[in-house]
Design a protein around this motif. Structure first.
Motif, PDB file in Angstrom:
ATOM      1  N   VAL A  37       0.866  -1.177   0.000  1.00 28.57           N
ATOM      2  CA  VAL A  37       0.000   0.000   0.000  1.00 28.57           C
ATOM      3  C   VAL A  37       0.904   1.229   0.000  1.00 28.57           C
ATOM      4  O   VAL A  37       1.879   1.298   0.739  1.00 28.57           O
ATOM      5  N   THR A  38       0.590   2.174  -0.878  1.00 31.24           N
ATOM      6  CA  THR A  38       1.462   3.323  -1.073  1.00 31.24           C
ATOM      7  C   THR A  38       0.836   4.580  -0.495  1.00 31.24           C
ATOM      8  O   THR A  38      -0.291   4.948  -0.832  1.00 31.24           O
ATOM      9  N   LEU A  39       1.585   5.225   0.376  1.00 37.16           N
ATOM     10  CA  LEU A  39       1.180   6.490   0.994  1.00 37.16           C
ATOM     11  C   LEU A  39       1.907   7.629   0.300  1.00 37.16           C
ATOM     12  O   LEU A  39       3.135   7.636   0.223  1.00 37.16           O
ATOM     13  N   VAL A  40       1.153   8.594  -0.203  1.00 37.11           N
ATOM     14  CA  VAL A  40       1.719   9.807  -0.792  1.00 37.11           C
ATOM     15  C   VAL A  40       1.579  10.917   0.247  1.00 37.11           C
ATOM     16  O   VAL A  40       0.516  11.093   0.848  1.00 37.11           O
ATOM     17  N   SER A  41       2.658  11.655   0.485  1.00 38.34           N
ATOM     18  CA  SER A  41       2.632  12.649   1.553  1.00 38.34           C
ATOM     19  C   SER A  41       3.600  13.781   1.250  1.00 38.34           C
ATOM     20  O   SER A  41       4.403  13.703   0.316  1.00 38.34           O
ATOM     21  N   HIS A  42       3.533  14.821   2.058  1.00 40.59           N
ATOM     22  CA  HIS A  42       4.583  15.838   2.061  1.00 40.59           C
ATOM     23  C   HIS A  42       5.807  15.263   2.771  1.00 40.59           C
ATOM     24  O   HIS A  42       5.767  14.154   3.320  1.00 40.59           O
ATOM     25  N   SER A  43       6.878  16.013   2.793  1.00 46.67           N
ATOM     26  CA  SER A  43       8.144  15.485   3.301  1.00 46.67           C
ATOM     27  C   SER A  43       8.202  15.414   4.823  1.00 46.67           C
ATOM     28  O   SER A  43       9.233  15.065   5.383  1.00 46.67           O
ATOM     29  N   SER A  44       7.087  15.711   5.485  1.00 44.48           N
ATOM     30  CA  SER A  44       7.079  15.697   6.943  1.00 44.48           C
ATOM     31  C   SER A  44       6.551  14.404   7.541  1.00 44.48           C
ATOM     32  O   SER A  44       6.433  14.288   8.757  1.00 44.48           O
ATOM     33  N   TRP A  45       6.228  13.432   6.723  1.00 43.68           N
ATOM     34  CA  TRP A  45       5.725  12.155   7.239  1.00 43.68           C
ATOM     35  C   TRP A  45       6.808  11.451   8.056  1.00 43.68           C
ATOM     36  O   TRP A  45       7.978  11.419   7.672  1.00 43.68           O
ATOM     37  N   ALA A  46       6.413  10.870   9.186  1.00 43.96           N
ATOM     38  CA  ALA A  46       7.342  10.082   9.993  1.00 43.96           C
ATOM     39  C   ALA A  46       6.556   9.172  10.925  1.00 43.96           C
ATOM     40  O   ALA A  46       5.458   9.516  11.368  1.00 43.96           O
ATOM     41  N   PHE A  90      -3.458   9.576   0.441  1.00 42.44           N
ATOM     42  CA  PHE A  90      -2.724  10.832   0.540  1.00 42.44           C
ATOM     43  C   PHE A  90      -2.848  11.334   1.963  1.00 42.44           C
ATOM     44  O   PHE A  90      -3.957  11.447   2.504  1.00 42.44           O
ATOM     45  N   PHE A  91      -1.724  11.650   2.587  1.00 41.29           N
ATOM     46  CA  PHE A  91      -1.721  12.254   3.916  1.00 41.29           C
ATOM     47  C   PHE A  91      -1.052  13.619   3.844  1.00 41.29           C
ATOM     48  O   PHE A  91       0.002  13.772   3.231  1.00 41.29           O
ATOM     49  N   GLY A  92      -1.673  14.601   4.503  1.00 37.41           N
ATOM     50  CA  GLY A  92      -1.030  15.899   4.632  1.00 37.41           C
ATOM     51  C   GLY A  92      -1.780  17.059   4.028  1.00 37.41           C
ATOM     52  O   GLY A  92      -1.307  18.187   4.098  1.00 37.41           O
ATOM     53  N   VAL A  93      -2.959  16.814   3.432  1.00 44.16           N
ATOM     54  CA  VAL A  93      -3.764  17.963   3.005  1.00 44.16           C
ATOM     55  C   VAL A  93      -4.339  18.603   4.260  1.00 44.16           C
ATOM     56  O   VAL A  93      -4.848  17.924   5.149  1.00 44.16           O
ATOM     57  N   ASP A  94      -4.187  19.912   4.384  1.00 43.94           N
ATOM     58  CA  ASP A  94      -4.651  20.579   5.603  1.00 43.94           C
ATOM     59  C   ASP A  94      -5.843  21.480   5.314  1.00 43.94           C
ATOM     60  O   ASP A  94      -6.323  21.559   4.182  1.00 43.94           O
ATOM     61  N   SER A 298      -5.613   5.020  14.687  1.00 45.69           N
ATOM     62  CA  SER A 298      -5.515   4.092  15.814  1.00 45.69           C
ATOM     63  C   SER A 298      -4.792   4.772  16.956  1.00 45.69           C
ATOM     64  O   SER A 298      -3.972   5.678  16.761  1.00 45.69           O
ATOM     65  N   LYS A 299      -5.063   4.334  18.172  1.00 41.52           N
ATOM     66  CA  LYS A 299      -4.383   4.916  19.328  1.00 41.52           C
ATOM     67  C   LYS A 299      -2.877   4.678  19.254  1.00 41.52           C
ATOM     68  O   LYS A 299      -2.081   5.533  19.664  1.00 41.52           O
ATOM     69  N   THR A 300      -2.471   3.541  18.709  1.00 44.51           N
ATOM     70  CA  THR A 300      -1.042   3.237  18.585  1.00 44.51           C
ATOM     71  C   THR A 300      -0.323   4.293  17.761  1.00 44.51           C
ATOM     72  O   THR A 300       0.715   4.830  18.165  1.00 44.51           O
ATOM     73  N   PHE A 301      -0.884   4.610  16.593  1.00 45.42           N
ATOM     74  CA  PHE A 301      -0.252   5.617  15.744  1.00 45.42           C
ATOM     75  C   PHE A 301      -0.383   7.005  16.352  1.00 45.42           C
ATOM     76  O   PHE A 301       0.574   7.795  16.340  1.00 45.42           O
ATOM     77  N   GLN A 302      -1.554   7.329  16.894  1.00 42.02           N
ATOM     78  CA  GLN A 302      -1.774   8.658  17.448  1.00 42.02           C
ATOM     79  C   GLN A 302      -0.865   8.933  18.649  1.00 42.02           C
ATOM     80  O   GLN A 302      -0.394  10.052  18.835  1.00 42.02           O
ATOM     81  N   ASP A 303      -0.599   7.917  19.453  1.00 46.69           N
ATOM     82  CA  ASP A 303       0.343   8.078  20.566  1.00 46.69           C
ATOM     83  C   ASP A 303       1.771   8.255  20.075  1.00 46.69           C
ATOM     84  O   ASP A 303       2.580   8.965  20.686  1.00 46.69           O
ATOM     85  N   ASP A 304       2.096   7.591  18.972  1.00 45.97           N
ATOM     86  CA  ASP A 304       3.454   7.625  18.432  1.00 45.97           C
ATOM     87  C   ASP A 304       3.740   8.916  17.660  1.00 45.97           C
ATOM     88  O   ASP A 304       4.883   9.364  17.584  1.00 45.97           O
ATOM     89  N   MET A 305       2.706   9.504  17.099  1.00 41.39           N
ATOM     90  CA  MET A 305       2.840  10.601  16.143  1.00 41.39           C
ATOM     91  C   MET A 305       3.484  11.880  16.686  1.00 41.39           C
ATOM     92  O   MET A 305       4.346  12.473  16.000  1.00 41.39           O
ATOM     93  N   PRO A 306       3.123  12.367  17.891  1.00 41.99           N
ATOM     94  CA  PRO A 306       3.626  13.678  18.307  1.00 41.99           C
ATOM     95  C   PRO A 306       5.139  13.831  18.277  1.00 41.99           C
ATOM     96  O   PRO A 306       5.646  14.844  17.782  1.00 41.99           O
ATOM     97  N   LEU A 307       5.883  12.858  18.772  1.00 46.99           N
ATOM     98  CA  LEU A 307       7.337  12.993  18.818  1.00 46.99           C
ATOM     99  C   LEU A 307       8.016  12.570  17.520  1.00 46.99           C
ATOM    100  O   LEU A 307       9.244  12.586  17.428  1.00 46.99           O
ATOM    101  N   ASN A 308       7.228  12.209  16.519  1.00 51.35           N
ATOM    102  CA  ASN A 308       7.776  11.957  15.187  1.00 51.35           C
ATOM    103  C   ASN A 308       7.464  13.098  14.229  1.00 51.35           C
ATOM    104  O   ASN A 308       8.324  13.533  13.474  1.00 51.35           O
ATOM    105  N   MET A 309       6.231  13.586  14.261  1.00 58.05           N
ATOM    106  CA  MET A 309       5.839  14.649  13.341  1.00 58.05           C
ATOM    107  C   MET A 309       5.608  15.985  14.041  1.00 58.05           C
ATOM    108  O   MET A 309       5.285  16.975  13.407  1.00 58.05           O
ATOM    109  N   PHE A 310       5.748  16.010  15.359  1.00 59.88           N
ATOM    110  CA  PHE A 310       5.622  17.226  16.142  1.00 59.88           C
ATOM    111  C   PHE A 310       4.298  17.946  15.867  1.00 59.88           C
ATOM    112  O   PHE A 310       4.250  19.129  15.555  1.00 59.88           O
ATOM    113  N   VAL A 311       3.245  17.157  15.984  1.00 59.51           N
ATOM    114  CA  VAL A 311       1.879  17.645  15.878  1.00 59.51           C
ATOM    115  C   VAL A 311       1.076  17.013  17.014  1.00 59.51           C
ATOM    116  O   VAL A 311       1.542  16.082  17.675  1.00 59.51           O
TER     117      VAL A 311
END
Length: 359
Positions: A37-46, A90-94, A298-311
């Motif tokens: 599965v392919t995710l298209v994103s801006h360069s801030s994905w982590a 696609f991830f990152g449209v705001d 998911s809670k797993t990703f949402q918990d992981d996200m802040p210190l990777n993408m700083f959001v």
């Protein structure tokens, strides 16, 4: 934030972590096979390697990531290729660009499993479910504490301060036509000064020496004197349009780790950003795309996200790191704008801004 964060993955900009494992996990598969599965994103994905690996093991899909630069560039490219998309999600449209994506038919409907846990204030497009909220953050002017201490000058705290003579030639911002934080900053001034007043404000900001560059990475990591990257590049602008969560990144990724952040936030210059993911129209692996979107909320990703993408996370019960509370709390009274108003005025405002500021 996206975050744009905005936002934006400051650690990537600092050159201190890499996403090569994520970007190469699909091997040579173009995304059309059922196993990728392919995710298209801006360069801030982590994402943390172990969190991604757990999803891949549980779902049976390998995740391939295609990064297409700043959010504005990535959205425009996705629209141009929508009939034969580069990926499945696609991830990152705001919220500054959402109407452009929806009006151009970029996404197909999908209601993510677990979307009932998304906090009500972040939900949009509820009838059609074309996008799923993933994160939020604040686009704000950041300042270099050392510069202002050395020059015995109080850092700015508001939009009004930025046009004062004391701050002449100190600010760098991103191009509003190509950059998500640049556009967010423009919308922040429109929200603050109104449909007519924002142009007069930008005339004054231009006269006060604002510098405009193409995107966040150049602004933050090359021009801004307060970031780790900017110091190496000998940046000479102590004010930059970035994110409220930028100072925590400067602390977390510094070695040795400082007790206080070297940068601060002008709280009265913030514009609230929300980022979304969507299943691309004509996605070759729609089922894999749906599984990936489920993972993003998911809670797993949402918990992981802040210190990777700083959001900040958007689902109920997700954890906000202590570093955010200490070094980069969300703005108390950020500028906001109704998505319908953004849709009605964005393109005209950007056109006027381009003529006013860049020519």
């Amino acid at each position: 934030m996206g975050i744009t964060k905005k936002v934006t993955v400051l650690a990537v900009g600092l050159g201190l972590v890499t996403l090569s494992a994520c970007g190469s996990s699909g091997g040579g598969d173009s995304g059309g096979g059922s196993k990728t599965v392919t995710l298209v994103s801006h360069s801030s994905w982590a994402v943390s390697k172990d969190v991604l690996a757990a999803f891949e093991k549980q779902s049976g899909y390998k995740v391939r990531v295609l990064e297409d630069g700043d959010a504005g560039e990535a959205v425009n490219k996705a629209i141009l290729t929508k009939d034969n998309p580069q990926g499945d999600v696609f991830f990152g449209v705001d919220n500054t660009l959402l109407s452009r994506a929806l009006d151009n038919g970029l996404f197909q409907p999908y209601e993510a499993k677990g979307s009932d846990r998304i906090l009500p204030e972040f939900r949009v497009d509820r009838d059609k479910h074309r996008v799923t909220p993933v994160d939020t953050g604040d686009i704000c002017v950041n300042y270099d504490k050392a510069y202002f201490s050395k020059h015995k000058l109080a850092p700015p705290t508001s939009f009004d301060d930025l046009i004062k003579p004391a701050y002449k030639d100190l600010l760098v911002t991103e191009n509003a036509s190509t950059s998500s934080p640049g556009l967010g900053f423009l919308l922040g001034t429109a929200a603050k000064y109104g449909d007519e007043g924002w142009q007069d404000y930008w005339k004054k900001l231009k006269a006060n020496g604002v510098k405009v560059v193409s995107g966040w990475d150049q602004a933050y990591n090359e021009e801004f004197s307060g970031s780790a990257g900017g110091k190496k590049a000998k940046g000479d602008r102590p004010l930059v349009v970035s994110y409220a969560s930028s100072p925590p990144a400067e602390v977390i990724y510094a070695d040795p780790r400082p007790s206080t952040a070297p940068t601060g936030v002008a709280d009265g210059t913030c514009f609230r950003q929300f980022e979304y993911a969507g299943l691309l129209s004509n996605a070759k692996n729609a089922e894999g795309g749906k599984a990936l979107i489920d993972f993003l909320v998911s809670k797993t990703f949402q918990d992981d996200m802040p210190l990777n993408m700083f959001v900040y996370p958007v689902v109920e019960g997700a954890q906000v790191p202590e570093e955010f509370t200490e070094f980069g709390p969300a703005a108390e009274n950020p500028q906001t704008m109704d998505p319908a108003k953004i849709a009605d005025h964005r393109d005209d405002w950007v056109k006027s801004w381009t003529s006013l500021v860049l020519r």
